[in-house]
Design an enzyme around this catalytic site. Structure first.
Site, short mmCIF file in Angstrom:
data_model
loop_
_atom_site.label_atom_id
_atom_site.label_comp_id
_atom_site.label_asym_id
_atom_site.label_seq_id
_atom_site.Cartn_x
_atom_site.Cartn_y
_atom_site.Cartn_z
N PRO A 2 -109.75 -29.66 -31.42
CG PRO A 2 -108.08 -31.13 -32.21
CD PRO A 2 -108.33 -29.70 -31.88
CD GLU A 3 -110.75 -28.64 -25.07
OE1 GLU A 3 -111.19 -29.08 -24.01
OE2 GLU A 3 -110.59 -27.41 -25.27
CG HIS A 104 -100.93 -27.27 -44.34
ND1 HIS A 104 -99.55 -27.28 -44.34
CD2 HIS A 104 -101.28 -25.97 -44.32
CE1 HIS A 104 -99.10 -26.04 -44.30
NE2 HIS A 104 -100.13 -25.22 -44.29
NE ARG A 123 -99.76 -24.81 -34.10
CZ ARG A 123 -100.02 -24.39 -32.87
NH1 ARG A 123 -101.27 -24.14 -32.50
NH2 ARG A 123 -99.07 -24.23 -32.01
#
Length: 293
Positions: A2-3, A104, A123
């Site tokens: 994600p940018e 997750h 993460r």
DNA sequence: ACTGTACCCTGTAGGC
DNA sequence: TGCCTACAGGGTACAG
């Protein structure tokens, strides 16, 4: 993932199902992501409606009819799975590769429409916060951000002015969210290549002695805007295990000219330099030492 | 005030 | 096969 272009793609995917929608209830499956969830997080969302869904830098902002705004950041691996009432997924959102791993899945938004939206983040560098909407612009995570790179405010004059007294290189300058907000590691490398500027070049060389923009500042600002515009039009970049919901692979990653191409030949017309990898501010940078100066 | 580094956390790729 | 290390789209806290 994600940018800015990926976050904008996710925002657009979410907007279709969240705008004017109402939370039925919210499942929160652990006490924290990068930060602890806000106190009574699920209760504060339940029953509220999303009146607007916007983006600032890499943050997705859901403005609620309760007077609060939900601030969401995807970190490195955050993604949303959208499941509509009929069991379809919504094109434009990011979903798991085949063989969905729900290990997750940390947050589930159950909407009154029946749509279910699951936030997954291996993460856990992402986070969700709540803040009064009238205090949004002074929130700690937003208040110091520089201008949006696609805004007219992000100009050669602005960038040269900010760079003039700085003692950093161009890679580090563009990665600094206080200078310009939303660029990340991939698009900085790509923009510098498009502008034919070396990532190691001192940022102060964008300006003349009076802080006015030199030609390379104009070239760099144009390159940033072009690469982001192209990437948004392509639906962002899909790397590693990510896929778009309709099954097509993401798009812009196929047009990377330097990112993760160490050792390959530069594809610029008339140049056949060998692409190199360097480290600036602890992050990998890819560039052509021949045509980027 | 700035600038560089370590670190948060998990998964994966590559060397041995 | 397994084990180990390095590295990954981001941001922050700290040391110098």
């Amino acid at each position: 993932m994600p940018e800015l272009p990926e976050v904008e793609t996710v925002r657009r995917g979410l907007e279709r199902v969240l705008r004017d929608a109402r939370f039925a209830h919210v499942e929160v499956r652990r006490p924290d992501l990068r930060f602890a969830f806000p106190v009574r997080f699920a209760e504060r969302l339940a029953g509220s409606a999303i009146v607007d869904l916007t983006r600032r830098a890499k943050y997705i902002l859901a403005s609620l009819d309760t007077g609060e705004t939900l601030i969401m950041h995807l970190g490195m691996t955050g993604r949303f799975l959208i499941e509509e009432a009929q069991g379809r997924t919504t094109p434009g959102s990011y979903v798991y590769a085949h063989g969905a791993n729900t290990t997750h899945d940390h947050v589930v938004f159950h909407m009154r429409s029946g749509t279910r939206i699951t936030y997954n983040d291996a993460r856990r560098f992402g986070f969700m916060l709540l803040t009064p909407t009238h205090e949004l612009s002074s929130h700690p995570v937003l208040r110091a951000l520089g201008p949006e790179p696609l805004d007219v405010q992000f100009s050669a004059a602005y960038l040269a002015g900010r760079a003039a007294q700085k003692n950093v290189n161009l890679k580090t300058l563009l990665m600094d969210q206080r200078i310009v907000a939303g660029l990340g590691n991939i698009y900085v490398s790509e923009a510098l290549h498009r502008a034919r500027l070396s990532p190691g070049r001192p940022a102060s060389t964008l300006a003349d002695g009076k802080g006015r923009p030199l030609a390379r500042a104009h070239a760099l600002v144009a390159a940033v805007k072009n690469v982001l515009g192209d990437a948004i039009a392509a639906g962002g970049s899909t790397l590693r295990d990510y896929r778009q919901a309709d099954g097509s692979s993401g798009g812009f990653q196929d047009t990377f000219l330097v990112y993760d191409r160490e050792g390959e030949r530069c594809t610029r017309t008339g140049c056949s330099g060998r692409l190199r990898r360097a480290v600036h501010a602890g992050r990998a940078t890819f560039f052509c030492p021949v045509c980027q100066r």
